[in-house]
Design an enzyme around this catalytic site. Structure first.
Site, PDB file in Angstrom:
ATOM      1  N   SER A  68      -0.805   1.809   1.287  1.00 30.64           N
ATOM      2  CA  SER A  68       0.399   2.642   1.404  1.00 30.64           C
ATOM      3  C   SER A  68       0.310   3.653   2.548  1.00 30.64           C
ATOM      4  CB  SER A  68       0.670   3.376   0.088  1.00 30.64           C
ATOM      5  OG  SER A  68      -0.187   4.479  -0.045  1.00 30.64           O
ATOM      6  N   LYS A 105      -2.030  10.607   0.230  1.00 26.33           N
ATOM      7  CA  LYS A 105      -0.650  10.580   0.728  1.00 26.33           C
ATOM      8  C   LYS A 105      -0.462  11.744   1.699  1.00 26.33           C
ATOM      9  CE  LYS A 105       1.320   7.334  -1.939  1.00 26.33           C
ATOM     10  NZ  LYS A 105       0.026   6.697  -2.220  1.00 26.33           N
TER      11      LYS A 105
END
Lengths: 155, 423
Positions: A68, A105
């Site tokens: 991701s 993230k």
């Protein structure tokens, strides 16, 4: 587990086994009046710990798993350097804890909301709210990897 | 001279949960070397009533039923986390005594009471944030008072500055049971009780000469320390027998590996002797080097690294081999070292392991081993570390069996670092 062949014998606190490059770095500056070359210019060997780690007691290494953050760029099996002493800011890549698990993230802080942004359009962002609590464990300050073909070669 | 005693809260459990967010707020225990009994409990495990020293086999069912996370001890992890905590603490004071793996005394000279309180809070916050380890901080003008403040802090917000001459200080000391004082064991407390001395307050006001007459210098020191008169210098008190530390400053700065090797050799020999003298064996060893921090103009390098032993041992050759290998790994040329030291961690009574490993050994055989050890010590000293490494063969399987629930070496082994899911 990785298929890395790091020696399982001694694990120095301040350095990673085999990560120090024992290559002398030649200083490219030329001192006028000294025609004789190399001698005296050999510096200390390159120390990757010095490059990657600013605050040793607050720095930890984790390994990334998943895609991701591919545009960060963070690839699967990259090692990430995490510094806990830095205050997380908008736009920092962070090691966060969401639902009891570590995730990596980009931290986004706006007026009304905080969210963890994936760096890959195929993955959703994670909204941090009252329903979903999140916590920044540390700020990711760097990454490193060895190429797959180099992991098994010794010639 | 104000002193802070900083201690890590449920240290081994805090190390284990740090990299396991799923366990935060859950009951966690760590077992002794053989996975024998509980040696560390998280606050949640304490609240469930799991006692210190609980034998694993007796508590197995309850631990499972209560969903307690159970870990084998991982001294490599604890040693590294300890080194990190100590490194952070050294930023706050030039004089520090690493009193045990999870406790340190810091000298905080020249601060007002208000500054001390702010400093104590900053120490707590910085250690927690940087290393992830929660600590309690007690401040007093003597070691005994700092220790008392530290224990009292556990009932509050983790920080307590004890001004022993303030009304609040009087109240705390007056209400403090003698048996809860540092260095007062059960028997000493009972003998004090015979004199009607039940609290630190009454001990503080007791006649020094009477106490000295009955309890010697040790007793008199307690009275003086409670009155704010420092008798125990930094490093004067021996570390508790969980750990053993041998270190010495060099007469002059040392730069060469061979000289450091000699210093470490001496420390390991002493450590081995001390261990055997007390009937103890070490589960892990650490080696550290220090450069001169009072010379900021010189490059600084203060490495420390640890290594778990295959079986707990007091066998000097084995300790030596491990320590020399650690030294080779952490040594870097180009620095002027002023101190080298060796730390033995996770000390266990040697009888415990004899029960399982050396049951059949007769005293004559043991004496032979002891003499062999002395001989190999000498050989090792003169012929280098490779001489001693054969002693480690053959025990590995047994060791693995006794470490069923060991966590990863998250901070010291690249192949075992925590995994972050990036999806």
């Amino acid at each position: 587990m990785t298929d890395f062949d790091f020696p399982a014998t001694v694990h120095p606190v301040a350095s990673f086994p085999r990560l120090r490059v024992e290559v002398p770095l030649f200083d490219s500056r030329v001192a006028a009046g000294f025609p004789s070359p190399a001698e005296g210019y050999i510096q200390r060997p390159i120390d990757l710990n010095e490059f990657l780690i600013q605050n040793q007691p607050a720095t930890f290494i984790v390994r990334a798993e998943g895609e991701s953050m591919i545009h960060a760029p963070i690839q699967p099996d990259d090692f990430l350097v995490v510094d806990r002493s830095l205050s997380p800011q908008n736009g920092d890549v962070v090691l966060a804890v969401v639902d009891g698990e570590f995730t990596v993230k980009t931290l986004r802080i706006a007026k009304q909301r905080t969210w963890l942004q994936a760096e890959n359009p195929a993955f959703p962002d994670l909204e941090i709210s009252e329903e979903r609590e999140g916590l920044v464990w540390g700020v990711v300050t760097g990454s490193f990897r060895r190429f797959a073909y180099a992991r098994t070669r010794s010639d | 001279m104000p002193l802070a005693l900083v201690d890590c809260t449920s240290f081994y459990c805090s190390c284990e949960t740090m990299f396991r967010p799923g366990l935060w707020g859950k009951p966690v225990v760590v077992l002794s070397n053989n996975d024998g009994c509980v040696i560390a409990r998280s606050p949640e495990a304490k609240a469930l009533g799991v006692p210190m020293g609980a034998p694993e086999f007796q508590w197995r069912k309850r631990l499972r039923d209560w969903n307690v996370a159970v870990f084998s001890s991982n001294y490599e992890l604890y040693g590294d986390m300890s080194a990190r905590v100590m490194t952070v603490l050294r930023r706050f004071s030039t004089a520090m005594e690493a009193y045990s793996i999870d406790e340190a005394f810091l000298s905080l000279d020249g601060m007002t009471w208000a500054q001390l309180a702010a400093c104590a809070r900053e120490i707590r916050q910085t250690v927690r944030r940087w290393t992830g380890i929660p600590v309690g901080v007690g401040v007093g003008t003597t070691k005994l008072l700092a220790k008392l403040a530290n224990r009292a802090a556990k009932q509050g917000d983790g920080v307590l500055v004890l001004d022993h001459d303030s009304p609040a200080g009087h109240d705390l000391i007056n209400g403090w049971p003698t048996r809860e004082l540092w260095g007062v064991a059960g028997r000493l407390a009972a003998r004090l009780a015979d004199l009607g001395i039940l609290t630190a307050g009454s001990l503080r006001r007791a006649s020094r000469s009477l106490i000295r007459q009955r309890f010697g210098v040790v007793g008199e020191r307690l009275v003086l320390e409670l009155n704010g008169v420092s008798c125990l210098e930094l490093e004067e008190v021996e570390a508790p027998r969980q750990n053993l530390c041998g270190s010495r400053s060099f007469g002059r700065p040392v730069t060469e590996l061979e000289e450091l090797r000699q210093a470490v050799t001496v420390h390991v020999e002493r450590a081995g002797e001390k261990l055997r003298g007390q009937g103890l064996a070490a589960s892990a060893v650490c080696v550290f080097l220090l450069t001169n921090r009072h010379r900021p103009d010189l490059p600084q390098y203060n490495p420390q690294a640890g290594r778990e032993l295959i079986v707990p041992t007091a066998f000097t050759p084995e300790l030596m081999g491990e320590c020399q290998r650690i030294l080779s790994a952490i040594y870097r040329p180009g620095y002027r070292y002023v101190k080298a030291g060796v730390l033995c961690l996770g000390l266990v009574p040697v009888e415990e392991k004899q029960g399982s490993l050396f049951r059949e050994v007769d005293p004559a055989q043991e004496e032979k081993q002891r003499r062999l050890m002395a001989a190999v010590d000498a050989l090792n000293l003169h012929h280098g570390r490779n001489t001693v490494r054969m002693a480690t063969a053959g025990f590995e399987q047994r060791w693995r069996m006794r470490q069923d629930r060991k966590s990863s070496c998250y901070t010291t082994c690249l192949a075992e670092v925590p995994v972050a899911r990036v999806y």
